[in-house]
Design a protein around this motif. Structure first.
Motif, PDB file in Angstrom:
ATOM      1  N   LYS A 128       0.810  -1.217   0.000  1.00 36.05           N
ATOM      2  CA  LYS A 128       0.000   0.000   0.000  1.00 36.05           C
ATOM      3  C   LYS A 128       0.842   1.264   0.000  1.00 36.05           C
ATOM      4  N   ARG A 199      -6.210   7.496   6.891  1.00 41.42           N
ATOM      5  CA  ARG A 199      -5.891   8.078   5.580  1.00 41.42           C
ATOM      6  C   ARG A 199      -5.387   9.515   5.681  1.00 41.42           C
ATOM      7  N   THR A 203      -0.864  13.876   5.938  1.00 47.47           N
ATOM      8  CA  THR A 203      -1.338  14.725   4.833  1.00 47.47           C
ATOM      9  C   THR A 203      -1.223  16.205   5.183  1.00 47.47           C
TER      10      THR A 203
END
Length: 549
Positions: A128, A199, A203
């Motif tokens: 991943k 997720r 970020t």
């Protein structure tokens, strides 16, 4: 004209006895007492932040100052222990047992544990995430099978038998392991934070934590402007002097230059045209770096005729002999760049007694000499063998001002010397990983950086199975020599000779064609002190940086 002189990067040794440091460090004698009250560093970047995830970075840039691992790179280029207090190596040199400090913390106050390294390394190899530089794990137990998709990442030879004990198992001895582990990819990651944000992890600054001396501030963060502030929980916080590092993305070299002139930047990268009249200024510096600009050849493309041509060593030799590297370098990167002597950059590594720079000792240097008459003969013979009298080759380059100039100059030189050759140029966009996709042109202009201070860091890139070998050049003899050097338990003469023989094969057949070793020229605020400029791995370490009055 000032020429940059490369530092001796490493006095190579076979063992690790005594390779330990304390978390007690000495304050530089010329820092406190002469420092200014304002300790804010203003820097420029040509690229926006694309990720804060160290597993997804192909270049760490300024963010390397937020990462620290088992080892760090010292001023002399050697690897020295950082978050690890000590290391024990078994007699076979295939198991390294690290004891971590108990008082090292993440920027959020979490303790850095051995499990954070296990998680980070396994995650880097997981399908991943699969880090752009994942091949650096090759040699760790099962890494090769994991990279090939034959085993899960959890089978990697790394474990945490206790909170502060990390065990690393190897498939074979790796003399250069400490140098590899100093690279930021081998730093830890906080599994609790990664699981908490899922997720969103890495970020944005609020979804990441840091083990290094600095962290990315959450306030005022954009992809084109961000700032680093000291990590409040860093183990050596007392010896971090800068209070803030501002980083601004400039898309215009002119605007960057003007910002430096106006005192809004403390460092500016110079285009080569400005070097000559600025080189005598006190703030001028030319920084070497162990990287190589090179050409790789696609030998399995859609056109059979082109494949037949580029599969021939004499065609690749013709291209190499048709290039005037001195002229190419001075007209693009400037006179501080060095014509390639081989694939291994100058100054990267020396022999056991420090007497021979590997680059100077490289064999088959004549294959990189400018020999236009010979190039014509080789080229015509290759065309005849391929069954044609002319060809058009496509060349791709990274869409930056410097590499665009190199591509245009290459086209001029090659089409002028080699009869029947036409070339088309294609710019490619910068991505997080330049190796994500197969190359789509006949020739690719690329830059490879030595990520640790050993010839193997460059030579291993062109073995048959390495992802960086995008042209898929292959030689059993070359692979065997690189494997023998990789398996060596110490930096002995046999290992050195095997590396030289491997490099000789690569150059004899021009599996890739080295062009230039660029230097980066800067103007730097003369009041800035204490910056560690590395010539391998990551470039600028601002941990001990400070401004004087």
């Amino acid at each position: 004209m000032k020429r940059w002189k490369l530092l001796l990067l490493l006095i190579l040794c076979g063992g690790l006895a005594g390779c330990s440091i304390s978390h007690e460090t000495e304050t530089p004698s010329d820092s406190k007492g002469v420092m200014t009250k304002r300790q804010v560093l203003n820097l420029a970047s040509s690229q926006p932040i694309r990720t804060l995830d160290s597993d997804k970075m192909s270049q760490f840039g300024r963010l390397n100052n937020t990462i620290e691992g088992l080892y760090t790179t010292a001023n002399d280029g050697q690897a020295e222990l950082a978050l690890a207090k000590k290391v024990h190596v078994n007699a076979a040199k295939t198991t390294y047992t690290f004891t971590l400090y108990h008082d090292s913390y993440w920027s959020n106050g979490d303790v850095i544990t051995a499990k954070d390294f296990v998680y980070s390394w396994q995650r880097a190899l997981a399908p991943k995430t699969k880090a752009p530089d994942a091949d650096l794990f090759t040699g760790l137990h099962n890494a090769k099978q994991i990279l090939a998709g034959k085993l899960p990442a959890t089978k990697l030879g790394v474990s945490a038998p206790s909170k502060f004990k990390l065990v690393v198992k190897l498939d074979h001895p790796m003399a250069e392991l400490p140098q590899r582990l100093a690279y930021p990819l081998f730093g830890p990651q906080d599994e609790r934070i990664a699981n908490k944000y899922g997720r969103k992890y890495a970020t944005r600054p609020q979804y990441q934590v840091y083990a290094g001396p600095f962290m990315v501030a959450t306030k005022g963060y954009t992809k084109t402007h961000w700032h680093l502030v000291p990590n409040p929980h860093y183990w050596d916080r007392d010896h971090v002097y800068l209070t803030r590092i501002n980083v601004t993305v400039f898309t215009s070299q002119k605007k960057m230059w003007q910002a430096y002139q106006d005192g809004k930047l403390d460092e500016v990268h110079l285009p080569f045209q400005k070097d000559k009249h600025l080189e005598k200024q006190a703030d001028y510096t030319a920084r070497p770096y162990s990287k190589m600009l090179l050409l790789s050849y696609r030998q399995h493309g859609p056109k059979a005729g082109t494949n037949r041509l580029l599969k021939q060593a004499q065609a690749r030799l013709a291209i190499s002999h048709a290039i005037n590297r001195k002229s190419l370098g001075s007209s693009t990167y400037g006179t501080t760049s060095l014509p390639a002597l081989g694939i291994v950059p100058a100054g990267l590594s020396r022999g056991q007694r420090g007497t021979a720079d590997f680059a100077a000792a490289q064999t088959n240097q004549s294959t990189l000499a400018y020999k236009p008459t010979l190039a014509v003969r080789e080229w015509q013979a290759a065309l005849k063998q391929a069954g044609t009298s002319h060809t058009t080759l496509s060349l791709s380059y990274l869409d930056t001002p410097a590499t665009a100039k190199v591509a245009k100059r290459l086209k001029q030189q090659l089409t002028k010397v080699l009869p029947g050759l036409k070339m088309t140029l294609k710019a490619r966009e910068w991505t997080i990983s330049e190796q994500d996709d197969e190359v789509d042109t006949d020739i690719t202009l690329t830059t490879q950086r030595a990520q640790y201070a050993d010839p193997l860091s460059m030579l291993a890139l062109f073995t048959t199975e390495n992802a960086a070998n995008t042209g898929h050049w292959s030689s059993e003899a070359y692979d065997s020599l690189v494997a023998q050097a990789s398996n060596a338990s110490s930096f002995n003469n046999q290992r050195w000779q095997n590396l030289l023989k491997a490099e000789g094969i690569l150059m004899k057949y021009q599996g890739v064609t080295p062009l230039l070793q660029p230097a980066s020229n800067y103007l730097v605020n003369p009041k800035l002190n204490g910056v560690q400029f590395n010539t391998v791995g990551t470039q600028s370490n601002f941990k001990g940086a400070y401004f004087v009055r």
